[in-house]
Design a protein around this motif. Structure first.
Motif, mmCIF file in Angstrom:
data_model
loop_
_atom_site.group_PDB
_atom_site.id
_atom_site.type_symbol
_atom_site.label_atom_id
_atom_site.label_comp_id
_atom_site.label_asym_id
_atom_site.label_seq_id
_atom_site.Cartn_x
_atom_site.Cartn_y
_atom_site.Cartn_z
ATOM 1 N N THR A 357 45.927 23.160 21.119
ATOM 2 C CA THR A 357 47.358 23.178 21.759
ATOM 3 C C THR A 357 47.446 22.772 23.304
ATOM 4 N N ALA A 358 46.330 22.442 23.908
ATOM 5 C CA ALA A 358 46.309 21.439 25.153
ATOM 6 C C ALA A 358 46.654 20.105 25.047
ATOM 7 N N HIS A 491 39.139 17.477 21.065
ATOM 8 C CA HIS A 491 39.711 17.285 19.809
ATOM 9 C C HIS A 491 41.251 17.460 19.866
ATOM 10 N N ASP A 492 41.955 16.811 18.646
ATOM 11 C CA ASP A 492 43.232 17.175 18.445
ATOM 12 C C ASP A 492 43.264 18.266 17.420
ATOM 13 N N ILE A 493 42.791 18.128 16.101
ATOM 14 C CA ILE A 493 42.705 19.229 15.130
ATOM 15 C C ILE A 493 41.066 19.058 14.506
ATOM 16 N N PHE A 494 40.394 20.186 14.486
ATOM 17 C CA PHE A 494 39.182 20.335 13.946
ATOM 18 C C PHE A 494 39.035 21.232 12.880
ATOM 19 N N PHE A 495 38.329 20.563 11.698
ATOM 20 C CA PHE A 495 38.122 21.158 10.599
ATOM 21 C C PHE A 495 36.786 21.840 10.771
ATOM 22 N N THR A 496 36.680 23.281 10.876
ATOM 23 C CA THR A 496 35.237 23.998 11.020
ATOM 24 C C THR A 496 35.569 25.368 10.506
ATOM 25 N N ALA A 497 34.438 26.082 10.808
ATOM 26 C CA ALA A 497 34.198 27.698 10.466
ATOM 27 C C ALA A 497 33.256 28.108 11.472
ATOM 28 N N PHE A 498 33.417 29.309 11.719
ATOM 29 C CA PHE A 498 32.338 30.036 12.456
ATOM 30 C C PHE A 498 31.559 31.052 11.472
ATOM 31 N N GLY A 499 30.593 30.990 11.693
ATOM 32 C CA GLY A 499 29.697 32.115 10.867
ATOM 33 C C GLY A 499 30.185 33.472 11.536
ATOM 34 N N VAL A 500 30.214 34.438 10.637
ATOM 35 C CA VAL A 500 30.520 35.807 11.002
ATOM 36 C C VAL A 500 29.478 36.721 10.521
ATOM 37 N N PHE A 501 29.406 37.471 11.475
ATOM 38 C CA PHE A 501 28.385 38.599 11.373
ATOM 39 C C PHE A 501 28.747 39.719 10.513
ATOM 40 N N LEU A 502 27.801 40.445 9.798
ATOM 41 C CA LEU A 502 28.318 41.739 9.185
ATOM 42 C C LEU A 502 28.581 42.884 9.978
ATOM 43 N N GLU A 503 29.951 42.667 10.631
ATOM 44 C CA GLU A 503 30.695 43.743 11.594
ATOM 45 C C GLU A 503 31.520 44.515 10.935
ATOM 46 N N TYR A 518 41.088 28.659 29.895
ATOM 47 C CA TYR A 518 41.230 27.887 31.020
ATOM 48 C C TYR A 518 40.537 28.696 32.068
ATOM 49 N N ASP A 519 40.279 27.771 33.116
ATOM 50 C CA ASP A 519 39.936 28.745 34.484
ATOM 51 C C ASP A 519 40.765 29.671 35.240
ATOM 52 N N ARG A 520 41.628 29.481 35.164
ATOM 53 C CA ARG A 520 42.704 30.557 35.556
ATOM 54 C C ARG A 520 44.060 30.372 34.739
ATOM 55 N N ALA A 521 44.119 30.726 33.663
ATOM 56 C CA ALA A 521 45.597 30.512 32.897
ATOM 57 C C ALA A 521 46.701 31.169 33.543
ATOM 58 N N PHE A 522 46.735 32.211 34.086
ATOM 59 C CA PHE A 522 48.030 32.757 34.659
ATOM 60 C C PHE A 522 47.867 33.091 36.214
ATOM 61 N N LEU A 523 48.942 32.965 36.695
ATOM 62 C CA LEU A 523 48.926 33.660 38.097
ATOM 63 C C LEU A 523 49.126 35.010 38.365
ATOM 64 N N ASP A 524 49.082 35.715 39.410
ATOM 65 C CA ASP A 524 49.012 37.065 39.793
ATOM 66 C C ASP A 524 50.469 37.733 38.994
ATOM 67 N N ASN A 540 36.971 29.085 22.022
ATOM 68 C CA ASN A 540 38.521 29.292 22.034
ATOM 69 C C ASN A 540 39.002 27.605 21.754
ATOM 70 N N LEU A 541 38.802 27.265 20.413
ATOM 71 C CA LEU A 541 38.978 25.781 20.127
ATOM 72 C C LEU A 541 40.389 25.615 20.192
ATOM 73 N N GLU A 542 41.284 26.502 20.295
ATOM 74 C CA GLU A 542 42.692 26.266 20.027
ATOM 75 C C GLU A 542 43.478 25.965 21.450
#
Length: 651
Positions: A357-358, A491-503, A518-524, A540-542
């Motif tokens: 989205t950036a 990237h613009d759009i990336f097709f992938t998946a993350f492995g997920v543990f048995l949680e 972001y380094d600092r997304a929002f102000l105080d 945070n790929l989005e």
């Protein structure tokens, strides 16, 4: 445990999904640095007395109830044979032997740590209860949010050094250290735990900040970090330890002579492995050697498998199961190669389109909604997967009550896609049929992936999206380059998946908290920081950054109430769905492989909660059967065909 990029072709079947090589350094583990790092570590302990405590066994609470779950069933088969070499292939060479820091998040990490390492206890793949690993026993004090652990005095690292309480104290210093350049670890180990106490060399307690439903797992799944190995910690950590194999309490090691960069790498079973006769471990990790050879092309990998050069091959893709290795294949009918399909139950890797989205235009929600409606996953599942796979509805599937019960993924709808694109200013089609805005800008984005074997999936998506006026430019990269691109947020759009543990429950912080965007997304005052900069090397790929989501994530992480956590998980899933920055793809409720008959599995083949056939390392190589099979292939002797479907856990 940090999530890693999902390796599409299952463990020890084809690919390691690794990274490319870099030159090693020869300075790791030098004795000259020992005093320096020890002084720094001890000073850190002294500066944080509330976190690092030192007591005696007499200080242990007298009413602790010690347990070890030794009643759980064995894992593996008593018929397993030690020895032999398993031959496997991987598409990319690992970029590093480190399991933390830059470039360490590739799929080969499973063979360095996730599937081969040892923690204090492990989740049983059949019952999901904890069984002993490095711990001899443990006791839980829920009121104090504390788990007490007696380490097994027999536990040793692969270099012969004992695993002690000091390696767990050092673990907290290590994972909090800025030297490792790993923000996820820095955050997790600084915010999840509040104390570690050393009672003697083999007795510790660890306290968590919150009383979570999985208190025991949060402590007992921690691994030791060998302080005696990391003697020269500093700003050059990533280069210094780039090609140094960390001593492990697990069964396999990597010898320097077995690292042939860009070509091959091998695991060697430690014949002096301390746990080789322990219950839950004695029938596992059977091959003496696992040899990985880089074969970058899927077709060539399959050819190598059919020749018998590699021992098994993942048949998750429909074209392999139905066409390239059909039941009628001569090697199947002669009983030389066995086919197995095994249904499982566990959290599912989140295959889908991750929208950055950036990037220009992709910050517009109408554009993202249009992309959701313009991607025809139903056709992908029907045409490419032959209807075997299932559409994902959210990015958090398979977590029971924590998975949202009613959200459904947006289905392919050209009219709705065009309506959202029009709302974003794209109302006219160009000569090629692609929508343009009043400035003549085409509605076009690059759709990237590191999955060569799924190229045809992207082709279907591109062809269908064009019907809605959307141009998806396909970019298929090798695993190394693709992961580097997405980690740098290019990237613009990336097709992938993350492995997920048995949680027990899904994670949200790493993918959706603004700290990882972001380094600092929002102000105080909560407003968007106009000078914020993208943060790289996060999951945070989005580039997802919503203040309300941050607040919900922080409540979720603090909460000790299961019902509240379920409600929060549902609300966060709803927000993510509304944001439309992820297009859910598919999941596979099973795994499928083909393997030569000399690569043996237990009678039940696998386990209810297993992710893939090699995850628990219950297989073995029967060298006599290999010789028998090779002779049979030469003289035409046949065996009974073996085609098995284990569907007892089908959902």
């Amino acid at each position: 445990m940090k999530k890693t990029l999902y390796c599409l072709l299952f463990s020890l079947c084809v690919a390691g999904c690794g990274e490319s090589s870099r030159e090693p350094t020869d300075t790791a583990g030098s004795a000259d640095g020992l005093a320096g790092v020890t002084a720094e570590v001890e000073a850190y302990y002294a500066a944080n007395p509330d976190f690092f405590s030192f007591k005696t066994p007499a200080d242990l609470p007298p009413d602790l109830v010690w347990e070890n779950n030794n009643h759980l069933p064995e894992i593996g088969s008593p018929d397993a044979i030690k020895g032999g070499t398993q031959n496997a292939a991987m598409q990319d060479f690992p970029r590093t032997l480190r399991t933390v820091g830059p470039d360490s998040n590739g799929g080969f990490r499973a063979y360095l740590l996730d599937d081969t390492g040892m923690t204090m206890a492990h989740l049983h793949p059949e019952t999901r209860d904890l069984y002993p690993g490095l711990a001899e026993s443990w006791a839980i004090d829920e009121a104090a949010r504390t788990v007490y652990v007696k380490l097994d005095p027999a536990a040793r690292f692969s270099d012969g050094e004992p695993v002690t309480a000091d390696d767990y104290l050092f673990m907290f210093w290590f994972y909090r250290s800025p030297y490792i350049m790993a923000p996820w670890y820095n955050n997790f180990y600084s915010t999840t735990y509040t104390n570690i106490t050393r009672y003697d060399d083999y007795t510790i307690s660890i306290t968590t900040r919150e009383l979570k439903p999985d208190l025991d797992e949060r402590v007992l799944l921690l691994r030791p970090i060998p302080q005696h190995f990391y003697t020269d910690m500093g700003d050059d950590f990533s280069e210094r330890y780039q090609w140094e194999f960390e001593p492990t309490p697990g069964a396999y090691i990597i010898r320097p002579e077995d690292v042939r960069k860009g070509r091959s790498i091998a695991l060697t079973r430690n014949k002096d492995w301390w746990a080789k006769d322990k219950k839950y471990w004695r029938y596992r990790f059977n091959p003496d050697r696992i040899q990985f050879t880089v074969i970058r092309d899927d077709a060539k990998t399959f050819e190598a498998f059919k020749r018998g050069d590699i021992d098994q091959f993942g048949l998750g893709l429909a074209e392999y199961w139905y066409e390239k290795l059909p039941d009628s294949d001569p090697d199947i009918q002669a009983g030389y190669i066995h086919k197995v399909m095994y249904y499982n139950q566990r959290p599912r890797p989140n295959f889908g389109l991750w929208i950055n989205t950036a990037q220009p235009l992709l910050s517009d929600r109408d554009i993202r909604l249009g992309i959701n409606y313009a991607t025809n996953w139903e056709l992908v599942i029907e045409k490419f997967f032959r209807g075997d796979n299932t559409r994902m509805n959210t990015g958090q599937e398979g977590f029971g009550e924590f998975t949202h019960p009613t959200i459904t993924a947006r289905t392919f709808d050209i009219s709705k896609a065009q309506a959202h694109f029009a709302a974003a200013g794209f109302t006219e089609r160009g000569a090629d049929g692609i929508l343009v805005n009043d400035q003549g800008q085409r509605l076009a984005f690059t759709l990237s992936t590191g999955y060569e074997s799924l190229r045809d999936v992207l082709t279907i998506l591109r062809e269908e999206a064009a019907k809605a006026g959307l141009d998806l430019r396909i970019e298929v990269l090798d695993g190394t380059v693709g992961w580097k691109k997405v980690q740098e947020k290019q990237h613009d759009i990336f097709f992938t998946a993350f492995g997920v543990f048995l949680e027990l429950y899904p994670r949200f912080w790493e993918h959706y908290h603004s700290d990882n965007a972001y380094d600092r997304a929002f102000l105080d005052d909560g407003s968007v920081n106009p000078e914020r900069k993208l943060k790289t090397q996060t999951n945070n790929l989005e580039s997802f950054a919503i203040l309300e989501m941050d607040q919900l994530i922080e409540r979720y992480r603090r909460s000790s109430d299961r019902d509240e956590m379920i409600q929060l998980a549902h609300r966060m899933t709803e927000m993510h769905h509304e944001h439309a920055s992820f297009v859910p793809g598919f999941y596979q409720g099973f795994f499928r492989i083909g393997h030569w008959r000399w690569l043996r599995y237990p009678e039940g083949f696998s386990h209810k909660h297993a992710q893939g056939p090699g995850e628990a390392f219950v297989h073995w190589i029967d060298t006599d059967m290999k010789a028998e099979t090779e002779a049979a292939r030469r003289d035409g002797t046949r065996f009974d065909p073996v085609i098995r479907v284990h569907d007892q856990w089908a959902e």
